[in-house]
Each structure stands twice: as C-alpha cells, then as structure tokens.
Scaffold this active site. Structure first.
Site, mmCIF file in Angstrom:
data_model
loop_
_atom_site.group_PDB
_atom_site.id
_atom_site.type_symbol
_atom_site.label_atom_id
_atom_site.label_comp_id
_atom_site.label_asym_id
_atom_site.label_seq_id
_atom_site.Cartn_x
_atom_site.Cartn_y
_atom_site.Cartn_z
ATOM 1 N NE ARG A 1 0.529 -34.657 -55.547
ATOM 2 C CZ ARG A 1 0.820 -34.415 -56.830
ATOM 3 N NH1 ARG A 1 1.195 -33.207 -57.217
ATOM 4 N NH2 ARG A 1 0.719 -35.381 -57.718
ATOM 5 C CG HIS B 1 -2.866 -34.575 -57.679
ATOM 6 N ND1 HIS B 1 -3.295 -35.889 -57.799
ATOM 7 C CD2 HIS B 1 -2.088 -34.345 -58.753
ATOM 8 C CE1 HIS B 1 -2.790 -36.418 -58.905
ATOM 9 N NE2 HIS B 1 -2.055 -35.499 -59.506
ATOM 10 C CG ASP C 1 -0.932 -38.486 -61.008
ATOM 11 O OD1 ASP C 1 -1.516 -37.708 -61.779
ATOM 12 O OD2 ASP C 1 -0.103 -38.101 -60.157
ATOM 13 C CD GLU D 1 2.068 -34.288 -65.161
ATOM 14 O OE1 GLU D 1 3.033 -33.704 -64.632
ATOM 15 O OE2 GLU D 1 1.022 -34.574 -64.536
ATOM 16 C CG HIS E 1 -2.621 -34.744 -64.162
ATOM 17 N ND1 HIS E 1 -1.922 -34.302 -63.064
ATOM 18 C CD2 HIS E 1 -3.723 -33.952 -64.249
ATOM 19 C CE1 HIS E 1 -2.569 -33.291 -62.501
ATOM 20 N NE2 HIS E 1 -3.668 -33.064 -63.204
#
Length: 242
Positions: free
Chosen positions: A96, A139, A146, A219, A222
C-alpha cells in the site's frame, strides 16, 4: 551522399536496448504476486469502490497485488499449505503506497458518521483513535498482506454470519466478519463469532504462521512477514498494472 543520410536516419530510428531493470516499474526487491503465484486470487479492494472509503485510494492505479519478493515467496508456501487442506487463498490488499495511508488518515478525520457495512459502532473520526486506521501502515513496507481462505475452484462458500457488518465476502469461507469490518468481533481470537468461523481463523493463522508470517491480533485477515526485508522503510511508488 544519399547513402550516408539514409544510414544516419536508420541509426536515429533504432534506439539502443533498454537495460534489463527498465522492463519492470517496480523497485528492486518487489514483484507482482501474479508472476509468482497466479493461482492466488486477487480482489484488491482499495483500487475500486468496494471499501470503507467507497472510492479508489490515492496511489492505486491498478488492482494488482505487489509484494516484496520474500513475502511473495512465503505466500507461495502458504498457498501450498492451504491447498493441502482443501482451500485456496484470496488477497484483498498487499503493498500500500504511503500516499494511500495518508489518504486513509485524512479521510477518517474528516467526518463523524458511522457506516453499517464497515464501522457500525465507531464514528469515522474515531477510527484512528480506536486503532482501526493508522497514520502509518506495515503495508507500505511491502511485506504485509490482507488475506482469507477461499473454496478451491471459486465455488460459493455458503451462508456467512450477518453480524456485525451488513455485508458479506461470499467468495471466502465464513470468518465471522467480512474483511475490513472495524468491530471488536474482527479480533483474531474473538469468541463472539460462530465456532465454525473461529475454526477458519485458526486454520488461516496456523498456515500463515507456518509460512513465515505473524498476525495483527486486531484483524484476523492481516499478516506481516516475520523477517521482512524493509522493516524501517515506507515506500510510496504507485500500484501499477503488470
């Protein structure tokens, strides 16, 4: 004279060959997951509108999973472990760009509503304070993914639990919540979900740990490579098509 001029035109028309590294738009050490593991399904949510911001994020020019080569190789191993248990893998986000991380943070601070599909009980301007959105993200280092388990062959996974987010990821097995459900039920070890969903989370956790990843406990989806090659570097190159 004509021959000399013609030869000169020819020499101008044919550029010298590009160096080998110019063939890829990615920095050294990064790869497209599809080049390593084309069998892993990709549903890159932040490149489109199916995400909590309901629009593409800054820096996502293509719906492609990009990772460090080390993380991609580890996912190849995870994929083999999943197939041995009768599952495939599906990724929702990989590398990301830092600009996308800033985009998320800025957007989160700019409203006060809730969203039944993504953050049903936390106001948008509280998402950072409560840890659902970060001003920095693993990320951006390129070794975080993910991910979820999916039925082999892409067959429907069957009914999913309706609570707490009012949407479903029907292409995955039932994990008790959808991906990016900002709610306490999304904690990996939550006991508030169905026993079958708890089992699915344990299966995903076990195979990802065996492949070399560690989970972020808040999460279930993740995971970050334990021995990531760029542990202190946030990258900001855009996500582009292969």
């Amino acid at each position: 004279m004509r021959g000399i001029l013609f030869a000169g035109l020819l020499s101008c028309a044919v550029p010298p060959p590009l160096p080998a590294h110019a063939a890829s738009p990615l920095p050294d050490g990064f790869v497209y997951l599809a080049d390593k593991a084309p069998e892993i399904r990709q549903d890159i949510r932040y490149a489109g509108r199916q995400n909590f911001m309901h629009r593409p994020l800054a820096g996502y020019r293509a719906a492609e999973c990009i990772l460090t080569e080390a993380a991609a190789d580890a996912l190849v191993k995870a994929g083999k472990l999943a197939r041995a248990q009768g599952f495939g893998l599906i990724v929702f986000d990989c590398y990301r760009p830092a600009r996308a991380v800033r985009d998320m943070a800025g957007w989160s601070a700019a409203g006060a509503e809730t969203d039944a599909a993504y953050f049903p009980q936390t106001r948008r301007d509280r998402l950072i304070a409560e840890g659902y959105v970060g001003r920095k993200s693993a990320h951006a280092r390129g070794s975080t993914v993910d991910i979820a388990l999916a039925p082999l062959g892409g067959a429907p996974a069957g009914p999913h639990a309706a609570a707490p987010c009012s949407r479903h990821d029907r292409q995955t097995v039932d994990f008790g919540t959808a991906f990016d459900c900002f709610h306490p039920f999304s904690r990996t070890a939550s006991k508030k979900i169905a026993p079958s969903a708890q089992t699915a989370r344990r299966q995903l956790l076990a195979l990802m740990e065996k492949a070399g990843f560690r989970n972020y406990p808040a999460e279930w989806w993740h995971f970050t490579l334990r021995n990531e090659p760029f542990p202190r570097t946030s990258f900001d190159f855009p996500v582009t098509a292969r």
